[in-house]
Design an enzyme around this catalytic site. Structure first.
Site, PDB file in Angstrom:
ATOM      1  N   ASP A   1      37.883  40.964  37.174  1.00 51.58           N
ATOM      2  CA  ASP A   1      38.162  39.656  37.752  1.00 51.58           C
ATOM      3  C   ASP A   1      39.623  39.305  37.474  1.00 51.58           C
ATOM      4  OD1 ASP A   1      37.810  37.254  38.924  1.00 51.58           O
ATOM      5  OD2 ASP A   1      36.487  36.405  37.389  1.00 51.58           O
TER       6      ASP A   1
ATOM      7  N   ASP B   1      39.881  38.937  44.919  1.00 56.14           N
ATOM      8  CA  ASP B   1      40.410  39.119  43.555  1.00 56.14           C
ATOM      9  C   ASP B   1      39.387  39.649  42.549  1.00 56.14           C
ATOM     10  OD1 ASP B   1      38.829  36.915  43.313  1.00 56.14           O
ATOM     11  OD2 ASP B   1      40.242  35.770  42.118  1.00 56.14           O
ATOM     12  N   GLU B   2      38.310  40.250  43.010  1.00 57.27           N
ATOM     13  CA  GLU B   2      37.359  40.804  42.043  1.00 57.27           C
ATOM     14  C   GLU B   2      36.674  42.041  42.608  1.00 57.27           C
ATOM     15  OE1 GLU B   2      33.891  38.355  41.303  1.00 57.27           O
ATOM     16  OE2 GLU B   2      34.256  37.295  43.183  1.00 57.27           O
TER      17      GLU B   2
END
Length: 413
Positions: free
Chosen positions: A11, A107-108
């Site tokens: 993350d 974003d993960e």
DNA sequence: TCTGGGGTCCTAGGACCC
DNA sequence: TCTGGGGTCCTAGGACCC
């Protein structure tokens, strides 16, 4: 029965801000926030750097409020193209370690390292260091036997944390957490669970009366939440369709409520052009085109039309959405004396659903803003709006007082 | 207090067909 | 006659996530 798996959840920490800082190292250690245009009107903070957070600035907070907490904050307009390019670098790097990578959002990512020969914790440290040193992207990593637990674990230590969550330790680390912090429980479900006396994830795991949960949430949702609270999640890391797109949309919230048709149509042109360009760039066409409207009283409608042949054409998309707009908006209906007027428009959006990938190469289409970047397009939109404001005078409608429950859940990145 | 923008997934109801 | 039930497609909206 399957042997136990090893899943990583990676993350990114304050991803948008981290990308901007990576691009411009002068921003390092400074209070940076990413926020939309018209920051003093309706803009909210999308992401704040940790320095900004140290002043109490949080995601979804109004920019105006953020300035009250720290007058030196640096406000940056979001640049989704830039963040996508960083996201792709991140993805490509993870692919050098294993092909079993799933991008869960910009974003993960999840990685399935069940077959990894070596120490996974050491590997996690390497991944974190490489992303920080080579790409200037800080991240937190969760390591667990399934996706749900890995996700909960990566949330436990930020920034730059590495957290291992074992099944036998759920009572220590997972079950004491408030039910709101559980992935899958949002602002609607949390009060329902509270009403059943469920305050923590442990309460849910322990639940005796499963039938009443089923009645409140539906069978599928209730089962999935109850199992996950007990640390059970059999979902696979999906490395097949990492870049499969199902829909593309663009919307704009005005800095005041709009009652002029011309402004709506000019804005619509920009939005349709943007959707068309993004579809074309990705070599996609859509079978469903629709319009989203949010009125001043916050009522929202979505109207769409399905097509026999999919399209990514600027003009087609504009004509369809313009027709929907004509059916759902009429100029001159608004009532200045009525503070709860429901005919003005707060937000207008264009969406393309049921998107398919084209086999053949895209043909470059001619469009009104063909050579402009998304940022330039936004500037163009602002110019149109400002021009019309001048023509009509600054006749901002006084903001009515609407009572709405503030039930937005804080987004913690 | 005064509420963004981009997505995904799920459900329910109506239309239509057999 | 004047109505059953299953399947599928489409639309609209809700909930959730970052």
């Amino acid at each position: 029965m399957k042997t136990s798996r090893i899943i990583l959840h990676i993350d990114m920490n304050c991803f948008f801000a981290s990308c901007e800082i990576a691009e411009d190292p002068d921003l390092l250690k400074k209070p940076v926030i990413i926020a939309h245009d018209d920051p003093f009107q309706r803009g909210i903070v999308l992401t704040a750097s940790y320095e900004a957070r140290s002043f109490g600035i949080k995601t979804t907070m109004q920019v105006r409020e953020a300035f009250q907490l720290c007058k030196d904050i640096i406000v940056i307009e979001p640049d989704m193209e830039l963040y996508s390019s960083y996201s792709d670098k991140f993805y490509q790097y993870l692919l050098t370690i294993t092909k079993k990578v799933e991008m869960a959002s910009i974003d993960e990512a999840y990685m399935d390292l069940s077959d990894y020969q070596g120490d996974v914790v050491t590997l996690a440290h390497q991944i974190q260091e490489t992303l920080l040193k080579e790409h200037r992207l800080p991240c937190s990593i969760g390591i667990a036997p399934n996706k749900f637990l890995a996700k909960m674990a990566s949330d436990m230590q930020k920034p730059l944390g590495i957290t291992i969550l074992r099944k036998r330790e759920l009572n220590k680390y997972l079950w004491p957490l408030p039910i709101e912090e559980m992935q899958g429980v949002g602002k609607k479900t949390a009060p329902k669970l509270h009403s059943m006396g469920i305050k923590t994830i442990g309460d849910l795991a322990d639940l005796q009366n499963f039938n009443s949960l089923k009645q409140k949430l539906g069978h599928i949702y209730a089962t999935s939440l109850h199992q996950r609270a007990n640390g059970i999640d059999d979902s696979e890391v999906d490395s097949s369709g990492s870049d499969t797109v199902f829909s593309v949309s663009n919307s704009h919230t005005f800095d005041r409520n709009i009652y002029e048709e011309k402004i709506l149509k000019d804005t619509l042109k920009i939005l349709t052009n943007s959707v068309a360009n993004r579809l074309q760039k990705k070599n996609l066409k859509a079978y469903t085109i629709g319009l989203q409207l949010k009125y001043a009283n916050f009522r929202q409608i979505n109207r769409s039309q399905s097509l026999e042949n999919p399209t990514n054409d600027d003009y087609d998309i504009y004509k369809i959405t313009e027709a929907i707009l004509d059916e759902n908006f009429e100029e001159g209906l608004y009532d200045v004396d009525n503070q709860r007027d429901s005919t003005c428009i707060r937000l207008i959006g264009v969406f393309a659903n049921r998107v398919v990938e084209l086999k053949e190469q895209p043909i470059q289409q001619i469009t009104i803003f063909d050579n402009l970047s998304e940022l330039e397009k936004k500037a163009e939109l602002k110019k149109i709006l400002d021009g019309i404001k001048q023509k009509f005078g600054d006749t901002t409608i006084s903001q009515g007082y609407y009572e709405y429950p503030d039930n937005r859940k804080q987004n913690t990145d």
